[in-house]
Design a protein around this motif. Structure first.
Motif, PDB file in Angstrom:
ATOM      1  N   VAL A 258      65.132  42.045  79.141  1.00 59.21           N
ATOM      2  CA  VAL A 258      66.612  41.293  79.823  1.00 59.21           C
ATOM      3  C   VAL A 258      67.389  41.672  79.625  1.00 59.21           C
ATOM      4  O   VAL A 258      69.024  41.482  79.868  1.00 59.21           O
ATOM      5  CB  VAL A 258      66.218  39.673  78.725  1.00 59.21           C
TER       6      VAL A 258
ATOM      7  N   LEU B 190      71.610  41.830  80.909  1.00 59.61           N
ATOM      8  CA  LEU B 190      72.241  40.305  81.067  1.00 59.61           C
ATOM      9  C   LEU B 190      73.198  40.208  80.383  1.00 59.61           C
ATOM     10  O   LEU B 190      73.259  40.695  79.454  1.00 59.61           O
ATOM     11  CB  LEU B 190      70.889  39.307  80.517  1.00 59.61           C
TER      12      LEU B 190
ATOM     13  N   PHE C  18      70.184  32.846  84.306  1.00 55.74           N
ATOM     14  CA  PHE C  18      69.054  33.791  84.364  1.00 55.74           C
ATOM     15  C   PHE C  18      68.346  32.961  84.635  1.00 55.74           C
ATOM     16  O   PHE C  18      67.676  31.957  84.140  1.00 55.74           O
ATOM     17  CB  PHE C  18      69.647  34.563  82.911  1.00 55.74           C
TER      18      PHE C  18
ATOM     19  N   ALA D  10      68.565  34.156  75.991  1.00 58.95           N
ATOM     20  CA  ALA D  10      69.810  34.422  76.899  1.00 58.95           C
ATOM     21  C   ALA D  10      70.860  32.699  76.758  1.00 58.95           C
ATOM     22  O   ALA D  10      71.937  33.254  77.775  1.00 58.95           O
ATOM     23  CB  ALA D  10      69.013  33.645  78.059  1.00 58.95           C
TER      24      ALA D  10
ATOM     25  N   LEU E 270      69.372  37.582  87.484  1.00 57.48           N
ATOM     26  CA  LEU E 270      68.229  37.948  87.007  1.00 57.48           C
ATOM     27  C   LEU E 270      67.482  37.638  86.422  1.00 57.48           C
ATOM     28  O   LEU E 270      67.269  35.793  85.881  1.00 57.48           O
ATOM     29  CB  LEU E 270      69.269  39.040  85.285  1.00 57.48           C
TER      30      LEU E 270
END
Length: 324
Positions: free
Chosen positions: A131, A137, A143, A160, A208
């Motif tokens: 990630v 990210l 995300f 995240a 993403l």
């Protein structure tokens, strides 16, 4: 020592207790007396004969464990006998003792028990490397992670979120959707009865996507990406082959990448581990991330633990208790 062997390729029932030699640490390795070991999808793939371990790895399943260091190989500098660690393993975790490279072990986070610590290495190494290191990210990006209630999913949602991203996910039931939202997902969709691809596209598309499903998800993932978006593939539960129109990659400047963790070099895993300790361990200390536990099985009931994982009824991590 007691271990769980894969007696032949097959279902969970092929996992059987056995007596095997205690590992001897090689150059730069430590031996850990295992307290708990995490159960992961690659373990089931190896059991089924679909994921062979690297030639130098133990044939026993088990890719992460927590416990106490009991032996040091030549040139080990970081650890001492008696240290409590949680470690990424090349294999061999379904046993009372396991060897791994010293740089793949991390200290048990302060205030965390060994049971919870056993849930960290495989998912944290996988999520951070794919990630952040591979997927790049950034705060404010959108995300999407599929399978939000899995060990990878629950980890990815929290990391995240801690990085400042807007988090979207899919899950297979109303209860799992609620659990994902409780972990910080801005939106969670039941993939059984909701068009998640259209829903995230309506939000502007994903910058993403982290996917382990593959198959029919691949063309939908491509459609779901925003311009300049990135798709990171880490598994193919629905299979790796599908028809795709690659013109979208050029027109919308998309990136498709992916990785597997186990075959990477000791140095590559050490670099990931250093990143995880530098960035994720402070998230744990700050209360921004914690492993989500589903269930604990005794080592002798490894077959039942695999059946639980393959039922997809779990939320978070399943672990085996070895030494407690």
């Amino acid at each position: 020592m007691t271990a769980i062997e894969i007696t032949q390729p097959g279902g969970p029932e092929v996992l059987k207790p056995a007596t095997v030699p205690v590992p001897v640490p090689g150059h730069g390795q430590i031996v850990i007396r295992v307290a708990y070991v995490g159960v992961n999808r690659p373990d089931a793939l190896q059991r089924a004969g679909l994921y062979a371990p690297p030639p130098s790895a133990s044939p026993l399943p088990g890719l992460e464990a927590s416990g106490v260091v009991v032996a040091l190989g030549p040139n080990v500098t970081r650890w001492q006998i008696g240290d409590k660690v949680t470690a990424l393993l090349p294999g061999g975790g379904y046993a009372e003792y396991v060897a791994t490279h010293e740089s793949h072990a991390l200290p048990v986070p302060e205030g965390m028990g060994l049971k919870e610590a056993a849930c960290l290495p495989e998912t944290c190494f996988t999520v951070w490397s794919n990630v952040v290191m591979r997927g790049r990210l950034r705060a404010g990006e959108r995300f999407l992670v599929h399978g939000g209630s899995s060990g990878i999913g629950t980890t990815a949602i929290q990391i995240a979120r801690a990085l400042g991203a807007r988090v979207f996910t899919t899950a297979g039931s109303a209860e799992k959707v609620a659990a994902c939202k409780g972990l910080g997902a801005d939106y969670a969709w039941n993939y059984r009865d909701e068009d998640w691809a259209a829903a995230i596209k309506a939000e502007g598309g994903a910058d993403l996507i982290l996917d382990m499903v593959g198959g029919s998800y691949l063309p939908r993932n491509i459609r779901s990406l925003a311009d300049d978006g990135r798709l990171v593939q880490i598994a193919f539960l629905q299979g790796p082959k599908v028809e795709l129109n690659f013109s979208e990659l050029m027109v919308r400047r998309l990136t498709i990448t992916g990785s597997t963790l186990r075959p990477q070099s000791d140095g590559a895993k050490a670099a990931i581990g250093a990143e995880v300790e530098r960035h994720v361990w402070p998230m744990i200390a700050a209360g921004k991330f914690a492993p989500v536990m589903d269930s604990v099985f005794p080592l002798a009931q490894a077959a039942a633990a695999h059946a639980r994982m393959e039922s997809s009824g779990h939320t978070g991590k399943i672990v085996l208790e070895v030494g407690g």
